[in-house]
Write a protein that holds these residues in place. Structure first.
Motif, PDB file in Angstrom:
ATOM      1  N   LYS A  93      17.395  70.270  -5.079  1.00  0.00           N
ATOM      2  CA  LYS A  93      15.969  70.398  -5.343  1.00  0.00           C
ATOM      3  C   LYS A  93      15.226  71.037  -4.160  1.00  0.00           C
ATOM      4  N   GLY A  94      15.622  70.606  -2.953  1.00  0.00           N
ATOM      5  CA  GLY A  94      14.984  71.149  -1.754  1.00  0.00           C
ATOM      6  C   GLY A  94      15.184  72.652  -1.654  1.00  0.00           C
ATOM      7  N   LEU A  95      16.370  73.084  -2.041  1.00  0.00           N
ATOM      8  CA  LEU A  95      16.696  74.507  -1.982  1.00  0.00           C
ATOM      9  C   LEU A  95      15.849  75.295  -2.986  1.00  0.00           C
ATOM     10  N   VAL A  96      15.763  74.760  -4.206  1.00  0.00           N
ATOM     11  CA  VAL A  96      14.955  75.420  -5.240  1.00  0.00           C
ATOM     12  C   VAL A  96      13.510  75.519  -4.775  1.00  0.00           C
ATOM     13  N   ASP A  97      13.026  74.408  -4.195  1.00  0.00           N
ATOM     14  CA  ASP A  97      11.654  74.362  -3.722  1.00  0.00           C
ATOM     15  C   ASP A  97      11.412  75.455  -2.674  1.00  0.00           C
ATOM     16  N   ALA A  98      12.395  75.644  -1.792  1.00  0.00           N
ATOM     17  CA  ALA A  98      12.244  76.651  -0.744  1.00  0.00           C
ATOM     18  C   ALA A  98      12.345  78.066  -1.318  1.00  0.00           C
ATOM     19  N   LEU A  99      13.218  78.232  -2.322  1.00  0.00           N
ATOM     20  CA  LEU A  99      13.425  79.562  -2.911  1.00  0.00           C
ATOM     21  C   LEU A  99      12.157  80.087  -3.582  1.00  0.00           C
ATOM     22  N   VAL A 100      11.345  79.160  -4.093  1.00  0.00           N
ATOM     23  CA  VAL A 100      10.113  79.572  -4.773  1.00  0.00           C
ATOM     24  C   VAL A 100       9.257  80.440  -3.860  1.00  0.00           C
ATOM     25  N   ASP A 101       9.269  80.120  -2.575  1.00  0.00           N
ATOM     26  CA  ASP A 101       8.421  80.855  -1.631  1.00  0.00           C
ATOM     27  C   ASP A 101       8.978  82.204  -1.218  1.00  0.00           C
TER      28      ASP A 101
END
Lengths: 278, 357
Positions: A93-101
């Motif tokens: 989830k943390g990775l997805v959250d970071a990828l959004v940016d």
């Protein structure tokens, strides 16, 4: 009786307001008024000729149409993204959250070249779509794709905190009162996030209208078909037609400004409706 | 509608939230689930509502097994501690929500909705706020609107999760009296969760005292207050003084002093006696007969009762409440020595683990 000087308990009003106005002037207003001045200097007929050239008009249609459509697409998928990120816990989830940016951070030219390579007829995705008669690169679809790409984080990042702010209990209350999941979504969740969605829409739209780098690589830049307005401006600049460039730019500015104003007003009205006195 | 809770267990990871809990709630009663935080009372309420599922056990509503029914099909009204009102809707629309989301063939007409919502708003005495938004209301008003909203769908059971927990003391008191009146008017089976023993004692028909995921005692307010079944109940409801000692010949021996506990009490080496502050007679130190000596440390004389803090011979503090008139008749002041005679003492086997901290 002498008028007493009033003191506000909040410090630094004069200083901070002064600085804000100074900053806004130097960074935003003066450059923009230069555009205005240049435009006015060229006279009405020259302005009209530059701004209403059929090729330029076609670019307005593409730029504003694709930007609005891209922002609308981002509203739908940005909401889903935000929903997933707020509601569920899953590995990575943390990775997805970071990828959004990532679209924020990536140089736009890099994004454009990457998109063009992947979606071109012989690219990994483009070659899969080709047999189905879908062509993405080097036509207006490519413009739309690039604008969707760069606009996504705006919607996700504006909706995410608002969605997180909606208590689980409110949804439980709706379910307890007999609402189906769909009714809960439409009647409870959606109205709660609509102002944030509008903000995200406005931001994604504004960004898309001005976007240049990521679009030109995938657009193909076919006159009358896939030329965006910023490209028209650059083209004119390259031909040393500064007045023509500013004419097109000012049309674009006025359009954008009006649209953003309308969205802001709409949003203010919605917010006002239910947070009076809050 | 009656509620039967049968052998409900629930774990959160390694934490035992509820351990084989069974409770029967007869139709039309107002029942309090009372216990310290973390005792599982809110979890139990949410399981009754269907907002949480139990690991084991069943919930019967009016004799029907509702364990697998979704919250939307259980016909329960739920009131949340923090109201959970719909912020973007007016008070009227909040209350109307449950009616508007009904499937079309069961949905009342617009006229009927208007009538029912108006009636409910009158019931909670807030008809004049119909056009406001929740953010414009006070906490007490919001909770009453939340209650009206829950009642709009004519639930068979009303469940309230710490309904007054977020309100200030005065509003809280008003609102709980009002809830009692409302219940007497509409008689819907109601369960409310609270950690406030005063609230439970004042409002409910029956109290379920819970501790560490289990039920300690079920009874009417005076039963649980006057006849606590366990040391936990005795110490959780109201303030209480503890005496550790051994029971022999119908007396609790505390150090060199003996307190009569009645002949029926079994002799035991380790026992603990509970005496409520108002269950003492205070006599001058030289009064004849056996009593527990104490030295007055502090007298707080506010209202009809005086709270007296005393020091026991073993160095522990003792809390006693006597009428102010008695206090002035005896002419007692701070520093005086007195003799204390408990009128009523409840003795339990000393089992430290069961005692509330």
């Amino acid at each position: 009786m002498a008028i007493r000087k009033r003191f506000s308990p909040l410090p630094g009003f004069g200083l901070s307001l002064g600085y804000t106005i100074f900053y806004l002037s130097v960074i935003v207003l003066i450059p923009l008024s230069a555009v205005g001045a240049k435009t006015i200097g060229m006279g009405w007929e020259a302005f009209w000729a530059a701004a209403s050239n059929p090729r330029v008009v076609a670019s307005y249609e593409l730029s504003f149409g694709a930007s609005l459509l891209a922002a609308a697409i981002n509203v739908v998928f940005g909401l889903i993204f935000a929903w997933v990120l707020v509601r569920y816990r899953f590995p990575g989830k943390g990775l997805v959250d970071a990828l959004v940016d990532l679209p924020f951070a990536l140089p736009t030219a890099v994004a454009g070249i990457a998109l063009a390579t992947i979606y071109a007829e012989n690219g990994p995705i483009g070659s899969l779509l080709k047999p189905h008669g879908i062509e993405v690169a080097y036509n207006p679809n490519g413009v739309l794709l690039a604008l969707v790409f760069i606009g996504l984080p705006f919607v996700v990042r504006t909706v995410q905190p608002v969605l997180a702010d909606l208590e689980k209990e409110v949804e439980e209350a709706a379910a307890g009162l007999g609402a189906s999941r769909w009714q809960t979504f439409v009647k409870v969740i959606l109205p709660h996030v609509t102002p944030a969605l509008l903000t995200g829409f406005a931001m994604a739209f504004a960004r898309a209208v001005g976007e240049y780098g990521s679009v030109i690589f995938i657009a193909g830049n076919v006159p009358m078909v896939s030329e965006i307005t910023p490209l028209m401006i650059i083209t004119k600049l390259e031909q040393y037609d500064y007045a023509g460039a500013t004419a097109v730019a000012s049309v674009m500015l006025i359009f954008s400004f009006i649209l953003l104003l309308v969205i802001n007003a709409l949003q203010g009205w919605m917010q006002n409706r239910y947070s009076k006195g809050a | 509608m009656s509620i039967a809770i049968r052998n409900i267990s629930k774990h959160f990871g390694a934490f035992h939230a509820l351990d084989d809990v069974s409770i029967d709630i007869p139709s039309g009663e107002l029942v309090a689930l009372l216990g310290p935080s973390g005792c599982g009372k809110t979890t139990l309420l949410r399981i009754i509502a269907g907002l949480e599922s139990a690991d084991a056990g069943r919930i019967l509503l009016e004799g029907d097994d509702a364990s697998d029914r979704h919250v939307r099909d259980r016909n329960v009204g739920f009131v949340f501690q923090h109201y959970a009102l719909f912020r973007h809707m007016t008070v009227f629309e909040n209350v109307a929500f449950g009616l508007r989301v009904k499937p079309r063939k069961f949905r009342p007409s617009e006229n009927e909705i208007r009538k029912r919502v108006t009636r409910l708003l009158d019931l909670v005495q807030l008809g004049w706020l119909a056009d406001r938004y929740p953010s414009q209301l006070s906490g007490g008003q919001r909770q009453r609107i939340a209650l009206a909203r829950a009642l709009a769908v004519e639930p068979k059971v009303l469940l309230l999760d710490e309904p007054f927990g977020a309100l200030d003391a005065k509003v809280r008191k008003e609102l709980r009296r009002w809830l009692r009146q409302l219940h007497d008017e509409i008689h819907v089976t109601s369960v409310f969760v609270t950690h406030d023993q005063e609230e439970a004692l004042e409002v409910s028909d029956r109290i379920v005292v819970m501790n560490k995921g289990g039920v300690e005692q079920i009874g009417s307010p005076d039963q649980v207050y006057d006849h606590p079944a366990t040391p936990f109940v005795a110490s959780f409801l109201g303030s209480v003084n503890l005496f550790h000692g051994r029971v022999e010949d119908g007396h609790l021996h505390v150090g060199e002093h003996a307190l009569a506990v009645g002949a029926g009490q079994l002799a035991t080496e380790k026992a603990v006696g509970f005496v409520r502050p108002h269950e003492f007679d205070v006599l001058p130190a030289n009064a004849p007969g056996s009593g527990l000596p104490g030295k007055i440390l502090r007298v707080i004389a506010i209202g009809p009762l005086a709270q007296v803090e005393l020091l026991r011979p073993d160095g522990e503090l003792l809390e006693v409440a006597i009428l102010r008139d008695t206090l002035s008749v005896l002419g007692l002041r701070e520093g005086d020595e007195v003799s204390l005679r408990p009128r009523n003492i409840r003795v339990f086997q000393n089992d430290n683990e069961r005692l509330a901290a």
